[in-house]
Design a protein around this motif. Sequence first.
Motif, PDB file in Angstrom:
ATOM      1  N   ARG A 184      -3.633  -9.154   3.683  1.00  0.00           N
ATOM      2  CA  ARG A 184      -4.253  -9.177   5.125  1.00  0.00           C
ATOM      3  C   ARG A 184      -5.727  -8.909   4.926  1.00  0.00           C
ATOM      4  O   ARG A 184      -6.529  -9.250   5.577  1.00  0.00           O
ATOM      5  N   VAL A 185      -6.157  -7.962   3.873  1.00  0.00           N
ATOM      6  CA  VAL A 185      -7.423  -7.541   3.751  1.00  0.00           C
ATOM      7  C   VAL A 185      -8.133  -8.737   3.312  1.00  0.00           C
ATOM      8  O   VAL A 185      -9.233  -9.041   3.683  1.00  0.00           O
ATOM      9  N   THR A 186      -7.845  -9.696   2.404  1.00  0.00           N
ATOM     10  CA  THR A 186      -8.143 -10.958   1.960  1.00  0.00           C
ATOM     11  C   THR A 186      -8.542 -11.967   2.962  1.00  0.00           C
ATOM     12  O   THR A 186      -9.560 -12.452   3.417  1.00  0.00           O
TER      13      THR A 186
ATOM     14  N   GLU B 276      -7.795  -0.596   8.805  1.00  0.00           N
ATOM     15  CA  GLU B 276      -6.721   0.448   9.539  1.00  0.00           C
ATOM     16  C   GLU B 276      -6.044  -0.082  10.567  1.00  0.00           C
ATOM     17  O   GLU B 276      -4.799   0.235  10.539  1.00  0.00           O
ATOM     18  N   ASP B 277      -6.610  -1.054  11.300  1.00  0.00           N
ATOM     19  CA  ASP B 277      -5.973  -1.532  12.585  1.00  0.00           C
ATOM     20  C   ASP B 277      -4.759  -2.377  11.951  1.00  0.00           C
ATOM     21  O   ASP B 277      -3.614  -2.704  12.435  1.00  0.00           O
ATOM     22  N   GLU B 278      -5.319  -3.376  11.133  1.00  0.00           N
ATOM     23  CA  GLU B 278      -4.416  -4.589  10.540  1.00  0.00           C
ATOM     24  C   GLU B 278      -3.061  -3.980   9.788  1.00  0.00           C
ATOM     25  O   GLU B 278      -2.041  -4.413   9.777  1.00  0.00           O
ATOM     26  N   CYS B 279      -3.308  -2.942   9.030  1.00  0.00           N
ATOM     27  CA  CYS B 279      -2.269  -2.252   8.202  1.00  0.00           C
ATOM     28  C   CYS B 279      -1.654  -1.045   8.536  1.00  0.00           C
ATOM     29  O   CYS B 279      -0.888  -0.588   7.822  1.00  0.00           O
ATOM     30  N   ALA B 280      -2.129  -0.439   9.696  1.00  0.00           N
ATOM     31  CA  ALA B 280      -1.651   0.941  10.231  1.00  0.00           C
ATOM     32  C   ALA B 280      -1.792   1.891   9.385  1.00  0.00           C
ATOM     33  O   ALA B 280      -0.588   2.581   9.064  1.00  0.00           O
ATOM     34  N   ILE B 281      -2.936   1.899   8.710  1.00  0.00           N
ATOM     35  CA  ILE B 281      -3.137   3.144   7.741  1.00  0.00           C
ATOM     36  C   ILE B 281      -4.427   3.995   8.037  1.00  0.00           C
ATOM     37  O   ILE B 281      -5.510   3.203   8.805  1.00  0.00           O
ATOM     38  N   ASP B 282      -4.680   5.167   7.738  1.00  0.00           N
ATOM     39  CA  ASP B 282      -5.923   5.791   7.799  1.00  0.00           C
ATOM     40  C   ASP B 282      -6.682   5.853   6.580  1.00  0.00           C
ATOM     41  O   ASP B 282      -6.324   6.139   5.677  1.00  0.00           O
TER      42      ASP B 282
END
Length: 78
Positions: free
Chosen positions: A6-8, A46-52
């Motif tokens: 997703r980051v890629t 953060e939005d794409e992976c639902a992490i902080d």
Amino acid sequence: MEATERVTVLLDKNFGVRLDNVSPDSPLYKLSIDSLALEELLLLIEDECAIDLADTTLTSRDTVEALMNIVRQRTATA
């Protein structure tokens, strides 16, 4: 899709950075990711992976691999 994939996609779509042509040891600033772009990227991740990532201490001098390692760690604990 794995978080690093997703980051890629985010890097390619939003910043025109294709990681298939980049060494994992490349600093982010060499990819034209300055401090402002890095903040934007972290918010997108953060939005794409639902992490902080609010407490992340990455700078544009950190490498692509450092970014991916943080994403992997955060998604593993999320």
